[in-house]
Enzyme design. Sequence first.
Site, mmCIF file in Angstrom:
data_model
loop_
_atom_site.group_PDB
_atom_site.id
_atom_site.type_symbol
_atom_site.label_atom_id
_atom_site.label_comp_id
_atom_site.label_asym_id
_atom_site.label_seq_id
_atom_site.Cartn_x
_atom_site.Cartn_y
_atom_site.Cartn_z
ATOM 1 N N PHE A 1 0.836 -1.189 0.000
ATOM 2 C CA PHE A 1 0.000 0.000 0.000
ATOM 3 C C PHE A 1 0.872 1.239 0.000
ATOM 4 O O PHE A 1 2.040 1.173 0.396
ATOM 5 C CB PHE A 1 -0.904 0.003 1.243
ATOM 6 C CG PHE A 1 -2.366 0.155 0.923
ATOM 7 C CD1 PHE A 1 -3.004 -0.734 0.089
ATOM 8 C CD2 PHE A 1 -3.103 1.206 1.461
ATOM 9 C CE1 PHE A 1 -4.356 -0.591 -0.198
ATOM 10 C CE2 PHE A 1 -4.457 1.351 1.179
ATOM 11 C CZ PHE A 1 -5.079 0.453 0.350
ATOM 12 N N GLN B 1 -7.637 15.021 4.215
ATOM 13 C CA GLN B 1 -7.094 14.174 3.152
ATOM 14 C C GLN B 1 -8.055 14.051 1.974
ATOM 15 O O GLN B 1 -9.210 13.668 2.142
ATOM 16 C CB GLN B 1 -6.797 12.769 3.684
ATOM 17 C CG GLN B 1 -6.207 11.858 2.608
ATOM 18 C CD GLN B 1 -5.658 10.580 3.197
ATOM 19 O OE1 GLN B 1 -6.406 9.669 3.555
ATOM 20 N NE2 GLN B 1 -4.352 10.503 3.317
ATOM 21 N N HIS C 1 -8.544 11.853 -1.005
ATOM 22 C CA HIS C 1 -8.098 10.574 -1.555
ATOM 23 C C HIS C 1 -7.969 10.749 -3.063
ATOM 24 O O HIS C 1 -8.855 11.290 -3.699
ATOM 25 C CB HIS C 1 -9.129 9.490 -1.226
ATOM 26 C CG HIS C 1 -8.656 8.094 -1.490
ATOM 27 N ND1 HIS C 1 -8.478 7.607 -2.758
ATOM 28 C CD2 HIS C 1 -8.328 7.087 -0.643
ATOM 29 C CE1 HIS C 1 -8.058 6.347 -2.675
ATOM 30 N NE2 HIS C 1 -7.966 6.013 -1.404
ATOM 31 N N LEU D 1 -15.463 6.059 -3.239
ATOM 32 C CA LEU D 1 -14.071 5.647 -3.204
ATOM 33 C C LEU D 1 -13.723 4.506 -4.164
ATOM 34 O O LEU D 1 -14.486 3.577 -4.337
ATOM 35 C CB LEU D 1 -13.747 5.201 -1.783
ATOM 36 C CG LEU D 1 -12.277 5.112 -1.440
ATOM 37 C CD1 LEU D 1 -11.651 6.498 -1.511
ATOM 38 C CD2 LEU D 1 -12.108 4.535 -0.045
ATOM 39 N N GLU E 1 -7.271 2.171 -3.009
ATOM 40 C CA GLU E 1 -5.854 2.210 -3.343
ATOM 41 C C GLU E 1 -5.348 0.809 -3.686
ATOM 42 O O GLU E 1 -4.332 0.651 -4.360
ATOM 43 C CB GLU E 1 -5.122 2.747 -2.096
ATOM 44 C CG GLU E 1 -3.700 3.136 -2.309
ATOM 45 C CD GLU E 1 -3.181 3.958 -1.121
ATOM 46 O OE1 GLU E 1 -3.906 4.826 -0.607
ATOM 47 O OE2 GLU E 1 -2.039 3.722 -0.716
ATOM 48 N N ARG F 1 -0.912 9.734 -0.488
ATOM 49 C CA ARG F 1 -2.171 10.175 -1.075
ATOM 50 C C ARG F 1 -2.187 11.665 -1.403
ATOM 51 O O ARG F 1 -2.746 12.074 -2.429
ATOM 52 C CB ARG F 1 -3.320 9.859 -0.116
ATOM 53 C CG ARG F 1 -3.574 8.377 -0.043
ATOM 54 C CD ARG F 1 -4.641 8.046 0.963
ATOM 55 N NE ARG F 1 -4.962 6.613 0.879
ATOM 56 C CZ ARG F 1 -5.833 6.015 1.657
ATOM 57 N NH1 ARG F 1 -6.467 6.691 2.597
ATOM 58 N NH2 ARG F 1 -6.082 4.731 1.517
ATOM 59 N N HIS G 1 -11.833 12.617 1.891
ATOM 60 C CA HIS G 1 -11.877 11.254 2.386
ATOM 61 C C HIS G 1 -11.703 11.147 3.893
ATOM 62 O O HIS G 1 -12.392 10.386 4.559
ATOM 63 C CB HIS G 1 -10.776 10.465 1.683
ATOM 64 C CG HIS G 1 -10.722 9.015 2.035
ATOM 65 N ND1 HIS G 1 -11.826 8.197 1.924
ATOM 66 C CD2 HIS G 1 -9.714 8.228 2.493
ATOM 67 C CE1 HIS G 1 -11.477 6.967 2.300
ATOM 68 N NE2 HIS G 1 -10.223 6.973 2.656
ATOM 69 N N ARG H 1 -2.215 10.932 6.223
ATOM 70 C CA ARG H 1 -2.344 9.557 6.695
ATOM 71 C C ARG H 1 -1.982 8.571 5.601
ATOM 72 O O ARG H 1 -2.350 8.758 4.448
ATOM 73 C CB ARG H 1 -3.786 9.299 7.131
ATOM 74 C CG ARG H 1 -4.059 7.855 7.509
ATOM 75 C CD ARG H 1 -5.465 7.682 8.020
ATOM 76 N NE ARG H 1 -6.480 7.795 6.990
ATOM 77 C CZ ARG H 1 -6.847 6.787 6.176
ATOM 78 N NH1 ARG H 1 -6.247 5.605 6.254
ATOM 79 N NH2 ARG H 1 -7.795 6.964 5.281
#
Lengths: 245, 606
Positions: free
Chosen positions: B121, B234, B236, B250, B253, B309, B380, B415
Amino acid sequence: MAGNATFRIWRGDPVSGGFTDYVTPVEEGMVVLDAVHRIQAEQAPDLAVRWNCKAGKCGSCSAEINGMPKLMCMTRLSKLNLNEPVTLEPMHTFPVIRDLVTDVSWNFRAKKTIKPFKPRTPDNPDGTWLMQQADVERVQEFRKCIECYLCQDVCHVLREHHKHDEFIGPRLFVYAAALEMHPLDIEDRVIDLRKKHSIGYCNITTCCRKVCPESITITENAIIPLKERVVDRFFDPLKTLFHII
Amino acid sequence: MPELQRFSYDVLVIGAGGAGLRAAIEAAADGAKVGVVCKSLLGKAHTVMAEGGIAAALANVDDRDNWRVHFADTMRGGQYLNNWRMAELHAKEAPECVRELEAWGALFDRTKDGRILQRNFGGHKYPRLAHVGDRTGLEMIRTLQDHGIHCGMEVHMECTVLDLLMDSGRVAGAVGYDREKGHFLLWQAKAIVIATGGIGRAFKVTSNSWEYTGDGLALAYRAGAELQDMEFVQFHPTGMVWPISVRGILVTEGVRGEGGVLRNSEGRRFMFDDIPDNYKSQTADNEDEGWHYTQGDKNARRPPELLTRDHVARCINREVKAGRGSPHGGVYLDIAWIKERLPKAEEHIKRKLPSMYHQFMQLADLDITKEPMEVGPTTHYMMGGIRVDGDSQMSTVPGLFAAGEAAAGLHGANRLGGNSLSDLVVFGRRAGRYAAEFARNNGSAPSIDEEQLESVTKAALAPFDRGISGENPYQIQYDLQDTMQGLVGIVRTESEMEDALDKITQLEARAGNVGIGGNRQYNNGWHTAMDLNSMLIVSEAITHSAIIRKESRGAQFREDFPNKDPEWGKYNIVVKRGEFEGEMLIEKRAIPSIPEELKAVIEEMK
């Protein structure tokens, strides 16, 4: 697709109710829930609807669309005939709170009557277990359930016969199956399934499987194997014969 | 005064996502009488939307992984504004919390030898995310829910908290209403855990549902608690952009983790064009290496699509602005291309990304195994939130705790994916434990301020008095979302944000005049009217904090201050209520210095 469409929405409370028609503009890509939101924002601010993720993952916006149990967030308007009014009703199996919102709390109470997960002793000294992907996958199908209760809505044992006190319905058989077939679980739920949860009432009409938005093979993969376990335990003719002898 | 039902608990948990449920389970296990209040039905919280996985240095797939690497990754991702103590505890305790979920019935995907499988990730050096296909959040919330209902907690579903009640400086309870009947409820409590999640609904394009209006942050703020890092929202990088009605939903990822690539309208993998210096040594410089990384080659470096991100979102934004976007204002995310490299790619994609396949088939008529998706940034996650003590999760108000997205600190300025689910269980557990302890040590139940109670319920009913001639709550919400999206979004400037503050002030005045028809039973219009209070406070705090921070770092990008300023790296921005009605105090607060041994870990991993 552009222009107006008519939505015939059931509005009311536990005492009384009826359909009201709302005409609202629609655009390409819209789902039923979008239309409901637009009506709410522009014409009926107090229209009651339950929803959360709007992506088919939380199972909150269950309703009966043109008589079919569906998630409003995953039903595209392009799949409906907009030349006729689109009928929206709350799920019939549960008591109405208001408009499209029903009281589904029975499902939560019924779930508590199923014995919880009980794992075997860990395989490793660090408290972990070993499981094979193939064994896990069988149960992962059941754990896809988003608890939308559409399967409960169509189950005739609940919908027509109102056996809520004796029978737990397809969703909770899927839950019980996930526990029973969990590679680590050592609890025994077979007696409960027969006596407390009346799995025998299910006559495998497969209505539940047909409406599942997660395409869980409810009848064949969950309910029938549980029925087999009950039959093996209680109705094995050979065992009965030995018992008599 | 309107009638209300009264309940009394040792620990009251507000919110029933991963953090709230984990806190409730822990507090109940410690012997506390626990109540849980949730805005929706149990098991519907936004945790279900988490797709990719839960980050924990289990080292099942790559044995080079350990808490030190995870800690360093989290700090690097957060641009060193993180609460280092939280980052340390998180990295150390996450593996144990994942194993705990397995002991409660969670079924993670497995390695060949039967252990928990982990995937790659963004921003994580090694494959670290335990997962269940692309529905890890659902697995987690169901596990906690099904375990929790047998732990003795009382759950109040579909109830919204309007205000916290105080007794001589400590928290004393909460007052709210139930959606079904619109009746008021009072929950008296010796300690309260806020686990209400994020604030996404303050923006127009968001992956968050209606619930995420920042209630917990506003409740804590009004009770006198400090908020922190509010400028860091954030975005995304990959939300759906088409059809319009699903904009913002969403796209995990995990698509990029499995080899998905980003391309612009010219077919170029633009992420190779802009790799930040502090990530150069860990990032692939050619397509082959990137592909090998996603297929588990330990010697390969990760593809630039898996950069953090904030950075990926900005690159997408830049491509679109430069006219190299897709037809509906996004860029292309392509996973179908892997058929050039993998036999049976179609089945592979369906197995690894089942809900993405399903989501695009159903909502966009698009088969992701054959065609690229169109994606763009979506609001997000809130890195900021209630300022808490790293060990106990207690806020600056005695007896008031916070965990999960509602708490600030762990993630700093940005994050990493996968660090949210682990945040929920690590700090949910801590908050529950310390809240139970606080309740035990402060034995007598605090008393309830009946006057405050009366004024809260009276204010809540005011919109009915004004009726439908008052302001439409939905319209105010739309206008606020437009303001925040347009003026305090991915790219920010001082003048636009000053403009946003003016608009927020006007919206506050309109919200004071909001009116609603119908009755109190499940009246969504009324609920929206109540949520406005929280959204306005949170929006104002975000905007003020973003103005004060005159630099670009992590999720905050200032066009007028495009560079990172080392001086600003020494501070968090803290927001608290002033003495006067409506006064918001904003201040720079120095970050406590990091202990030598942790500093050494960061240096070693650089």
